[in-house]
Scaffold this motif. Sequence first.
Motif, mmCIF file in Angstrom:
data_model
loop_
_atom_site.group_PDB
_atom_site.id
_atom_site.type_symbol
_atom_site.label_atom_id
_atom_site.label_comp_id
_atom_site.label_asym_id
_atom_site.label_seq_id
_atom_site.Cartn_x
_atom_site.Cartn_y
_atom_site.Cartn_z
ATOM 1 N N VAL A 19 0.829 -1.551 -0.264
ATOM 2 C CA VAL A 19 0.007 -0.042 -0.086
ATOM 3 C C VAL A 19 0.818 1.074 0.031
ATOM 4 O O VAL A 19 0.524 2.216 -1.057
ATOM 5 N N ASN A 20 2.103 1.256 0.567
ATOM 6 C CA ASN A 20 3.052 2.307 0.887
ATOM 7 C C ASN A 20 3.435 2.725 -0.215
ATOM 8 O O ASN A 20 3.644 4.099 -1.100
ATOM 9 N N SER A 21 3.679 1.649 -1.743
ATOM 10 C CA SER A 21 4.510 1.563 -2.391
ATOM 11 C C SER A 21 3.620 2.175 -3.960
ATOM 12 O O SER A 21 3.261 3.296 -4.419
ATOM 13 N N ILE A 22 2.017 1.553 -3.676
ATOM 14 C CA ILE A 22 1.066 2.296 -4.567
ATOM 15 C C ILE A 22 0.481 3.139 -4.163
ATOM 16 O O ILE A 22 0.252 4.343 -5.466
ATOM 17 N N ALA A 23 -0.055 3.670 -3.270
ATOM 18 C CA ALA A 23 -0.434 4.508 -2.814
ATOM 19 C C ALA A 23 -0.486 5.933 -1.187
ATOM 20 O O ALA A 23 -0.634 7.052 -1.099
ATOM 21 N N GLY A 24 0.508 4.624 0.104
ATOM 22 C CA GLY A 24 0.693 5.362 0.812
ATOM 23 C C GLY A 24 -0.397 5.011 1.799
ATOM 24 O O GLY A 24 -1.721 4.959 1.785
ATOM 25 N N GLY A 25 0.041 5.774 3.601
ATOM 26 C CA GLY A 25 -0.979 5.264 4.466
ATOM 27 C C GLY A 25 -0.677 4.088 4.916
ATOM 28 O O GLY A 25 -1.779 3.569 5.572
ATOM 29 N N GLY A 26 0.244 3.035 4.493
ATOM 30 C CA GLY A 26 0.688 1.887 5.188
ATOM 31 C C GLY A 26 0.124 1.844 6.745
ATOM 32 O O GLY A 26 -0.640 0.436 7.097
ATOM 33 N N SER A 27 1.084 2.409 7.253
ATOM 34 C CA SER A 27 0.216 2.482 9.021
ATOM 35 C C SER A 27 -0.919 2.846 9.450
ATOM 36 O O SER A 27 -1.101 2.715 10.766
ATOM 37 N N LEU A 28 -1.755 3.613 8.248
ATOM 38 C CA LEU A 28 -2.834 3.447 9.142
ATOM 39 C C LEU A 28 -4.184 1.916 9.523
ATOM 40 O O LEU A 28 -5.064 1.773 9.296
ATOM 41 N N ILE A 29 -2.760 0.743 8.276
ATOM 42 C CA ILE A 29 -3.356 0.111 8.284
ATOM 43 C C ILE A 29 -2.579 -1.403 9.492
ATOM 44 O O ILE A 29 -3.357 -1.957 9.920
ATOM 45 N N LEU A 30 -1.117 -1.099 9.730
ATOM 46 C CA LEU A 30 -0.640 -2.076 10.029
ATOM 47 C C LEU A 30 -0.850 -1.338 11.578
ATOM 48 O O LEU A 30 -1.094 -1.978 12.952
ATOM 49 N N PHE A 31 -1.151 0.273 11.850
ATOM 50 C CA PHE A 31 -0.846 0.553 13.386
ATOM 51 C C PHE A 31 -2.154 -0.135 14.032
ATOM 52 O O PHE A 31 -1.953 -0.480 14.957
ATOM 53 N N PRO A 32 -3.039 0.042 13.883
ATOM 54 C CA PRO A 32 -4.340 -0.725 14.589
ATOM 55 C C PRO A 32 -5.006 -1.675 14.395
ATOM 56 O O PRO A 32 -5.215 -2.662 15.844
ATOM 57 N N VAL A 108 -4.881 9.164 13.428
ATOM 58 C CA VAL A 108 -4.913 8.472 13.118
ATOM 59 C C VAL A 108 -5.887 9.605 11.669
ATOM 60 O O VAL A 108 -6.294 9.622 10.540
ATOM 61 N N LEU A 109 -7.017 10.269 12.361
ATOM 62 C CA LEU A 109 -8.176 11.134 11.672
ATOM 63 C C LEU A 109 -7.641 12.353 10.751
ATOM 64 O O LEU A 109 -7.757 12.376 9.518
ATOM 65 N N LEU A 110 -6.388 12.614 11.658
ATOM 66 C CA LEU A 110 -5.600 13.904 10.656
ATOM 67 C C LEU A 110 -4.815 13.062 9.696
ATOM 68 O O LEU A 110 -4.830 13.559 8.177
ATOM 69 N N ALA A 111 -4.577 12.094 9.836
ATOM 70 C CA ALA A 111 -3.332 10.777 9.459
ATOM 71 C C ALA A 111 -4.315 10.603 7.798
ATOM 72 O O ALA A 111 -4.037 10.736 6.285
ATOM 73 N N SER A 112 -6.165 10.084 7.898
ATOM 74 C CA SER A 112 -6.879 9.874 6.844
ATOM 75 C C SER A 112 -6.487 11.293 6.058
ATOM 76 O O SER A 112 -7.478 10.973 5.143
ATOM 77 N N LEU A 113 -7.150 11.964 6.694
ATOM 78 C CA LEU A 113 -7.639 13.756 5.905
ATOM 79 C C LEU A 113 -6.767 13.981 5.024
ATOM 80 O O LEU A 113 -7.104 14.203 3.769
ATOM 81 N N VAL A 237 -8.794 5.619 3.285
ATOM 82 C CA VAL A 237 -8.788 6.532 4.016
ATOM 83 C C VAL A 237 -10.491 6.194 5.155
ATOM 84 O O VAL A 237 -10.380 6.381 6.501
ATOM 85 N N VAL A 238 -10.823 5.220 4.262
ATOM 86 C CA VAL A 238 -12.493 5.562 5.628
ATOM 87 C C VAL A 238 -12.468 4.812 6.103
ATOM 88 O O VAL A 238 -12.647 3.949 6.820
ATOM 89 N N ALA A 244 -9.863 5.845 13.494
ATOM 90 C CA ALA A 244 -10.058 6.759 14.459
ATOM 91 C C ALA A 244 -12.003 7.114 15.370
ATOM 92 O O ALA A 244 -11.165 7.162 16.788
ATOM 93 N N ILE A 245 -12.760 6.915 14.804
ATOM 94 C CA ILE A 245 -13.891 6.044 16.029
ATOM 95 C C ILE A 245 -13.558 5.711 16.372
ATOM 96 O O ILE A 245 -14.296 5.582 17.368
#
Length: 251
Positions: A19-32, A108-113, A237-238, A244-245
């Motif tokens: 995901v990091n290579s394609i679009a970014g945001g891998g941390s939002l998957i692994l961290f939770p 997490v919400l900030l990173a998603s936005l 993002v979703v 975050a919620i």
Amino acid sequence: MTPVDLLVAAAVALLAGGVNSIAGGGSLILFPTLVALGLGTVEANVTNSVAQWPGYLGGVAGFRQEYRGQRARLLRLGLVAVLGGTAGSVLLLTTPSEAFDVVVPVLVLLASLLLAVQPLVTSRLRRAEDDGGAADPVWLYVALFLATAYGGYFGGALGVILVGVLGLALHRLKLANALKSALSAVTATVTVVVFGFFGDVHWGVVAVAAPASLLGGFLGARIATRIPPTPLRVLIVVFGVAVAIYLFTRA
């Protein structure tokens, strides 16, 4: 963690690297995922940072040509990234974990936005692009310190922040993207050193997740041109907003 937990962590790290290579945001998957597997939020954060470090090195290697003639700038900005990453890492380790539990849903919400508006930022920077050549503005170093301090503290969507800051300062999107990879790698290296010596890193997870992340990054780079990044970004993002919620209600 059980062997099944470690297998899940490795599989998600593989996905996060891609995901990091394609679009970014891998941390939002692994961290939770690490939080769901039973790690505390601070432990999950430092473990996530250490586990994803190898993937940043691959990004640097991919931009070798862009770094020609940028040695002095890389040294200046790299030093700022070292200071910022150190400040953020130390802040994480010296503040109560309860404080991080309160702040992390917001991060997490900030990173998603930020990930959601990444295409808009990139498009605007591309329209404003020129050949550069002017001296780096002073505000760049201040903004870079704050960005890398954020990266040392949490780090989700750090790449988006760096591209925005560097693009606005340098007006050269391709160079900003290359410098983003180098400065992300510097920040990640700082967190590995600080967290490795002083943080509550789950080394069992790192042992399986780090190579999986590296492999995922390599595979993601190979298929990045074949997969449209927009639908993947929307899903991340979703997912990030949902996480975050959940963290808001859990706090």
